[in-house]
Design an enzyme around this catalytic site. Sequence first.
Site, PDB file in Angstrom:
ATOM      1  N   SER A   1     -11.220 -22.427 -30.007  1.00  9.49           N
ATOM      2  CA  SER A   1     -10.785 -23.665 -30.659  1.00  9.49           C
ATOM      3  C   SER A   1     -11.404 -24.833 -29.909  1.00  9.49           C
ATOM      4  O   SER A   1     -11.687 -24.733 -28.708  1.00  9.49           O
ATOM      5  CB  SER A   1      -9.254 -23.785 -30.624  1.00  9.49           C
ATOM      6  OG  SER A   1      -8.831 -25.091 -30.989  1.00  9.49           O
TER       7      SER A   1
ATOM      8  N   TYR B   1      -1.604 -23.419 -25.375  1.00 14.09           N
ATOM      9  CA  TYR B   1      -2.678 -23.192 -26.343  1.00 14.09           C
ATOM     10  C   TYR B   1      -4.043 -23.585 -25.780  1.00 14.09           C
ATOM     11  O   TYR B   1      -5.013 -22.819 -25.870  1.00 14.09           O
ATOM     12  CB  TYR B   1      -2.388 -23.969 -27.623  1.00 14.09           C
ATOM     13  CG  TYR B   1      -3.364 -23.693 -28.746  1.00 14.09           C
ATOM     14  CD1 TYR B   1      -3.401 -22.439 -29.350  1.00 14.09           C
ATOM     15  CD2 TYR B   1      -4.241 -24.671 -29.192  1.00 14.09           C
ATOM     16  CE1 TYR B   1      -4.296 -22.174 -30.382  1.00 14.09           C
ATOM     17  CE2 TYR B   1      -5.135 -24.407 -30.222  1.00 14.09           C
ATOM     18  CZ  TYR B   1      -5.158 -23.160 -30.811  1.00 14.09           C
ATOM     19  OH  TYR B   1      -6.047 -22.900 -31.831  1.00 14.09           O
TER      20      TYR B   1
END
Length: 272
Positions: free
Chosen positions: A149, A162
Site C-alpha cells: 500500500s 497498518y
Amino acid sequence: MSSSLPGPDAQPPLVFITGASSGIGQALAARYARAGWRLALVARRADDMAAWAARQGLDATRCRVYPADVADTASIVAAGRACLAHQGVPEVVIANAGISVGMDTAIAEDLAVMERTLAVNNLGMAATFHPFVAPMRERGRGRLVGIASVAAIRGLPGHGAYCASKAAVVAYCESLRGELRGTGVAVVTLLPGYVDTPLTRENRYPMPFLMTADAFAERAMTAIAAGASYRVIPWQMGVVAKLLRGLPNAVFDRLLAGRPRKHRAGQGQTPG
C-alpha cells in the site's frame, strides 16, 4: 510472462489469490477469469466465494475455492498445498488478503489489533508464498505478488499497525526478490493507492485519486505480466508518495496535524 493464454492444446494458466471474496481480490479474480485463466481462490467465507464463482459461470475445471484464514499459518499453507495437489503449480500467486484497522497504542486492547494485523498482512503473506517457492523455482518460472500500500511510504497517525505492516511487506518482498534472483521466479510488489472497497468506504479523510477495484485489477494484471518489481497504482499516487517521502519530518507532521484518524475496531471499519 504474458497475460494472454497459451496455445489451444495447452492448459490455461493458473492464478492463486488470497482474500478473493471481496474488494481488490475479487476484482483480480474476475479480471483473470475474463482472460481465460484458471482460478485458485482463498477466502475465509468459502461459501460466498463459491457462490460468486457460480454466478460467473466458472465450473470446477476453471475454479476451485480453498477455505482458509490467512492469520492461521497452518490453514493458509494447507490451502497452498491443496492447490498444488488439485490444480498444479500456479503461474501467479497473489498474496492479497489483508486487514486495515486503526489503533491507539495508549489503549491496551489495541495491541491485539496490531498483533492480528501483522499476523495477516505479514506472516500470512510469507505463509501464502511458502508452498509455491520450491515448485516454482524447480520449474524455473512464476510470479509471487505481494499487495502492499502507499501507506507503506510514511507513518500516518492512527494507522500504526497498518502502515508498519505494509512497510514490512515492501521490505519482505524486496528480500524475497533477492533470494530468488536468477531462478526465473519474479517477486512483484504492488502498492495500491486509494481503492473503492469495503476497507476504504468508511474512511474519514480525503482519498485523492480514488479508483475502482476493477480499474486497479486491470493495471495490476499488466504490472504482474511485465514482472514489475515495484509499482504504485495509480501512478499519480506514486508521485505523491515520493513527495511525501522527501518532506522533512517537521513539515510532514504539520501537514497531517488534525487529520482524522482511521476507525479503531468496532468504530465502523470492517476488516477484510
